[in-house]
Scaffold this motif. Structure first.
Motif, PDB file in Angstrom:
ATOM      1  N   LYS A 192       4.309  56.076  45.400  1.00 38.97           N
ATOM      2  CA  LYS A 192       5.036  55.279  44.324  1.00 38.97           C
ATOM      3  C   LYS A 192       5.538  54.013  45.252  1.00 38.97           C
ATOM      4  O   LYS A 192       6.672  54.212  45.954  1.00 38.97           O
ATOM      5  N   GLU A 193       5.035  52.877  44.987  1.00 34.58           N
ATOM      6  CA  GLU A 193       5.229  51.721  45.681  1.00 34.58           C
ATOM      7  C   GLU A 193       5.979  51.978  47.281  1.00 34.58           C
ATOM      8  O   GLU A 193       7.350  51.630  47.310  1.00 34.58           O
ATOM      9  N   ASP A 246       9.596  55.898  48.701  1.00 31.47           N
ATOM     10  CA  ASP A 246       8.402  56.543  49.578  1.00 31.47           C
ATOM     11  C   ASP A 246       8.248  55.691  50.760  1.00 31.47           C
ATOM     12  O   ASP A 246       8.466  54.687  50.764  1.00 31.47           O
ATOM     13  N   GLN A 261       7.297  52.007  51.123  1.00 31.79           N
ATOM     14  CA  GLN A 261       7.754  50.795  51.659  1.00 31.79           C
ATOM     15  C   GLN A 261       7.042  50.835  53.102  1.00 31.79           C
ATOM     16  O   GLN A 261       6.754  51.989  53.531  1.00 31.79           O
ATOM     17  N   ALA A 320      -2.272  54.862  47.757  1.00 30.38           N
ATOM     18  CA  ALA A 320      -2.541  54.321  46.728  1.00 30.38           C
ATOM     19  C   ALA A 320      -2.456  55.335  45.723  1.00 30.38           C
ATOM     20  O   ALA A 320      -1.805  55.064  44.542  1.00 30.38           O
TER      21      ALA A 320
END
Ligand code: AMP
Length: 438
Positions: free
Chosen positions: A205-206, A40, A208, A201
């Protein structure tokens, strides 16, 4: 670094080569490897940085394995969804998809409101891998069951901040519930507001984080000039600038639709080739106006912020802010229409007395000082005029202490009259009327 080193599909590379792109832009260098790896991304990048290719090229590469020539719609489910705030941006992203995917068998469609829904339904019925859509029209299709989103693997939200500004958050939330939970999400936004961070958020998903230019920084290659002027003289100054700087293609920004329409009427009266583009215009009219402008058939495009957001008109040399925008971020977006993908551009703003606060806000946001200038003949009534230079008469007769001819003679040097020819000529107006006849 070349495009070939980024790991893109050969068919996509061929299209890029044919478009004449020599090397990836910074956003492309950073985003392409992450997207190819399935990650992502949360990218802060404005239009003009090459952000569309930054997501389209790797997304197409990821889809290449699905490309097929089957006539069965089941073989072409929607795998990529690109959401955009405006019809114009949807159209432009779709145009990029068309260009970059031209050597593949992947299919794409663009869905936006303001035009008949039937041709869009027909396209969807045949099967489409990539859908570029505005949220409202996409939900119309969902309601009419003409689109299935449960096979989507990649979601792109382009100009996400603008979608939130335009009140699309409830629509976006609804669309997100229709997509598979396991998917790749790419979010592009000019700024990272708290709302954008919250959205990221919640649904990513995490991701970059990719930031290519300082937040809200203006493109250094754009020459920015601010002219202080009385508001009732702005139109005349605009006409002067069009002539003086020989502008053959320029976007002129107004704050309101009414203002844009009025300016368009006034410029027409001056025989200037002009058209307006704003939210009240029918979609077909907007597409035609933009095409005429791009083709060079219309010289001046008068636009409002919403209508112009995301317009990709490459190599536009000039942008004029007829009025400074209320929101300083819009200044960055507006002047981003020029100086795109490395070319230089000129942004000129006309500032009236009541727009000085807007200028201060722009300076604060972009962390630069923009000193207003004055155009000869357009000195604003609200600014003190500097003292005029002494007149010829004053210089000829009042200024004392000139060397006398006699002193020159004594020094042995050839005598030259201390006043120039022009200064020696007594201005005609100072002559008694009887000398003024011929
Ligand atoms: P965008 O920021 O996506 O609106 O792109 C701005 C313009 O830059 C578009 O007209 C693209 O065709 C062009 N562009 C994108 N990537 C490149 C590149 N690597 N080299 C040259 N032009 C590019």
């Amino acid at each position: 670094m070349s495009f070939a080193e980024l790991g893109l599909s050969p068919l996509i590379l061929r299209a890029v080569e044919e478009l004449g792109y020599r090397e990836p832009t910074p956003i492309q260098r950073q985003a392409i490897p992450v997207v190819l790896a399935g990650g992502d991304i949360l990218a802060a990048a404005q239009t003009g940085t090459g952000k569309t290719a930054a997501f389209t090229l790797p997304v197409l590469t990821r889809l290449m394995g699905y490309a097929n020539s089957s006539a069965s719609p089941a073989m072409h489910p929607v795998r990529v969804l690109v959401l955009t705030p405006t019809r114009e941006l949807a159209d432009q992203v779709a145009d990029s998809v068309r260009q970059y995917s031209q050597h593949s068998q992947l299919r794409y469609a663009v869905l936006f409101g303001g035009v008949s829904i039937d041709p869009q339904k027909e396209q969807l019925r045949r099967g489409i891998e990539i859908v570029v859509a505005t949220p409202g029209r996409l939900l119309d299709h969902v309601e009419q069951k003409t689109i299935q989103l449960n096979r989507v693997e990649i979601l792109v939200m382009d100009e996400a901040d603008r979608m939130l500004d335009m009140g699309f958050l409830p629509d976006i939330r609804r669309i997100l519930t229709l997509l598979p939970k396991t998917r790749q999400t790419l979010l592009f936004s000019a700024t990272f507001s708290p709302e954008i961070k919250k959205l990221a958020a919640e649904f990513m998903k995490e991701p970059q984080l990719i930031e290519v230019a300082r937040q809200n920084a203006t493109n250094a290659k754009i020459e920015q000039t601010i002219y202080a002027v009385d508001s009732h003289r702005k139109r005349a100054l605009l006409v002067r600038l069009l002539q003086q700087r020989d502008m053959s293609q320029v976007i002129v920004f107004c704050r309101t639709k009414q203002g844009a329409d009025q300016l368009t009427r006034e410029l027409k009266r001056e025989n200037i080739s002009v058209a307006a583009i704003h939210g009240d215009k029918a979609q077909q009219a907007r597409i035609e106006t933009l095409a005429a402008f791009k083709a060079g058939e219309v010289r001046v495009l008068v636009a409002t912020d919403v209508a112009a957001r995301g317009l990709d008109i490459s190599d536009l040399p000039f942008v004029i802010n007829f009025e400074l925008p209320k929101a300083p971020e819009d200044y960055v977006h507006r002047i981003g229409r020029t100086g795109r993908a490395g070319s230089s551009g000129v942004a000129i703003s006309l500032m009236a007395e009541d727009e000085q606060k807007a200028l201060a806000n722009i300076e604060k946001l972009t962390r630069q000082t923009l000193k207003p200038e004055m155009m000869t003949g357009f000195w604003p009534s609200w600014m003190e005029h500097p003292k005029p230079p002494p007149s010829t008469f004053h210089q000829a007769f009042v200024t004392p202490a000139r060397p006398s001819p006699l002193a020159h003679l004594m020094s042995g040097k050839a005598w030259r009259h201390p006043l120039s020819q022009a200064q020696r000529e007594i201005p005609a107006l100072l002559m008694p009327p009887r000398y003024n006849k011929h």
